[in-house]
Design a protein around this motif. Structure first.
Motif, PDB file in Angstrom:
ATOM      1  N   ILE A  10       0.904  -1.266   0.492  1.00 54.28           N
ATOM      2  CA  ILE A  10      -0.231  -0.331   0.036  1.00 54.28           C
ATOM      3  C   ILE A  10       0.872   0.978  -0.268  1.00 54.28           C
ATOM      4  CG2 ILE A  10      -1.841   1.655   0.808  1.00 54.28           C
ATOM      5  CD1 ILE A  10      -3.079  -1.821   0.130  1.00 54.28           C
ATOM      6  N   GLU A  11       0.519   2.096  -1.133  1.00 49.61           N
ATOM      7  CA  GLU A  11       1.808   3.079  -1.421  1.00 49.61           C
ATOM      8  C   GLU A  11       0.546   4.697  -1.372  1.00 49.61           C
ATOM      9  OE1 GLU A  11       5.472   2.079  -3.670  1.00 49.61           O
ATOM     10  OE2 GLU A  11       3.634   1.732  -4.653  1.00 49.61           O
ATOM     11  N   ARG A  34       4.378   5.464   8.992  1.00 54.06           N
ATOM     12  CA  ARG A  34       4.106   5.968   7.709  1.00 54.06           C
ATOM     13  C   ARG A  34       4.631   4.570   7.000  1.00 54.06           C
ATOM     14  NH1 ARG A  34       1.248   9.160   8.686  1.00 54.06           N
ATOM     15  NH2 ARG A  34       1.807  11.574   8.362  1.00 54.06           N
ATOM     16  N   ARG A  35       4.946   3.637   7.523  1.00 55.87           N
ATOM     17  CA  ARG A  35       6.241   2.100   7.123  1.00 55.87           C
ATOM     18  C   ARG A  35       5.861   1.305   7.946  1.00 55.87           C
ATOM     19  NH1 ARG A  35       8.101   3.270   2.140  1.00 55.87           N
ATOM     20  NH2 ARG A  35       9.647   5.599   1.619  1.00 55.87           N
ATOM     21  N   VAL A  42       2.892  -0.534   4.304  1.00 55.39           N
ATOM     22  CA  VAL A  42       1.785   0.237   4.113  1.00 55.39           C
ATOM     23  C   VAL A  42       4.205   0.894   3.561  1.00 55.39           C
ATOM     24  CG1 VAL A  42       0.889   2.660   4.856  1.00 55.39           C
ATOM     25  CG2 VAL A  42       0.417  -0.531   5.746  1.00 55.39           C
ATOM     26  N   LEU A  49       3.793   4.738   2.625  1.00 55.64           N
ATOM     27  CA  LEU A  49       3.156   5.703   2.499  1.00 55.64           C
ATOM     28  C   LEU A  49       4.002   7.092   2.439  1.00 55.64           C
ATOM     29  CD1 LEU A  49      -0.311   5.480   4.950  1.00 55.64           C
ATOM     30  CD2 LEU A  49       0.653   5.286   2.786  1.00 55.64           C
ATOM     31  N   LEU A  76      -3.445   7.866   7.450  1.00 51.77           N
ATOM     32  CA  LEU A  76      -4.174   6.492   7.686  1.00 51.77           C
ATOM     33  C   LEU A  76      -5.070   7.360   9.153  1.00 51.77           C
ATOM     34  CD1 LEU A  76      -1.939   3.874   7.920  1.00 51.77           C
ATOM     35  CD2 LEU A  76      -3.237   4.209   6.607  1.00 51.77           C
ATOM     36  N   LEU A 135      -7.700   1.736   1.275  1.00 52.18           N
ATOM     37  CA  LEU A 135      -5.968   1.499   1.295  1.00 52.18           C
ATOM     38  C   LEU A 135      -5.790   0.730  -0.354  1.00 52.18           C
ATOM     39  CD1 LEU A 135      -4.828   0.477   4.276  1.00 52.18           C
ATOM     40  CD2 LEU A 135      -4.711   2.613   3.566  1.00 52.18           C
TER      41      LEU A 135
END
Length: 152
Positions: A4-5, A42-43, A56, A58, A64, A70
């Motif tokens: 998921i980016e 973010r990760r 994930v 992002l 989020l 997502l």
């Protein structure tokens, strides 16, 4: 593994809601349940309710939140759900105890908010771990403690 980016939008967005509703009727909406403290990350990697490994990654401008979509395609969807936040309610007995409590919470970088004369600490570990860090404030009953679920 699902990578998921980006966040596609909210499950409440009209453009997404109809597609999600259709997929839900066919049992093709998976849920990624996260503790509130994870939303700022973010990760990370996690496992969805359906047992899928999710990675994930992002960008800095993505966020989020509860209901974030997502993934959404003909095969299915992945939606974020946020667990209930538990709070440790700490009530100091004196101004001196309140100052010492605030000093500890600040040095330990605890996520806090205030409710009247009490400090509410967002629990991201067992409550006993927090109480142990407070040491004599708790053992000498200079600060009373209780755990709250939800809004606190």
């Amino acid at each position: 593994m699902i990578l998921i980016e980006s966040v596609l939008g909210s499950r409440l967005d009209p453009a997404l809601a109809d597609r999600l509703h259709h997929l839900e009727h066919h049992g093709r909406v998976d849920v990624l349940t996260l503790p509130p403290g994870e939303l700022a990350r973010r990760r990370f990697r996690a496992t969805s309710a359906g047992g899928k490994d999710v990675a994930v990654a992002l960008s800095r401008d993505a966020a989020l939140y509860d209901g974030a979509v997502l993934r959404l395609d003909d095969d299915g969807a992945l939606v974020v759900r946020v667990d209930t936040q538990h709070w440790l309610r700490l009530q100091p007995r004196s101004i001196a105890d309140a100052l010492e409590l605030g000093h500890h919470a600040g040095n330990l970088h605890w996520r806090v908010r205030f409710g009247g004369e009490a400090m509410l600490v967002a629990l991201e570990a067992p409550a006993d771990d927090y109480l142990e860090r407070l040491g004599s404030l708790v053992t000498e009953r200079r600060v009373s403690a209780s755990v709250l679920e939800g809004g606190g």
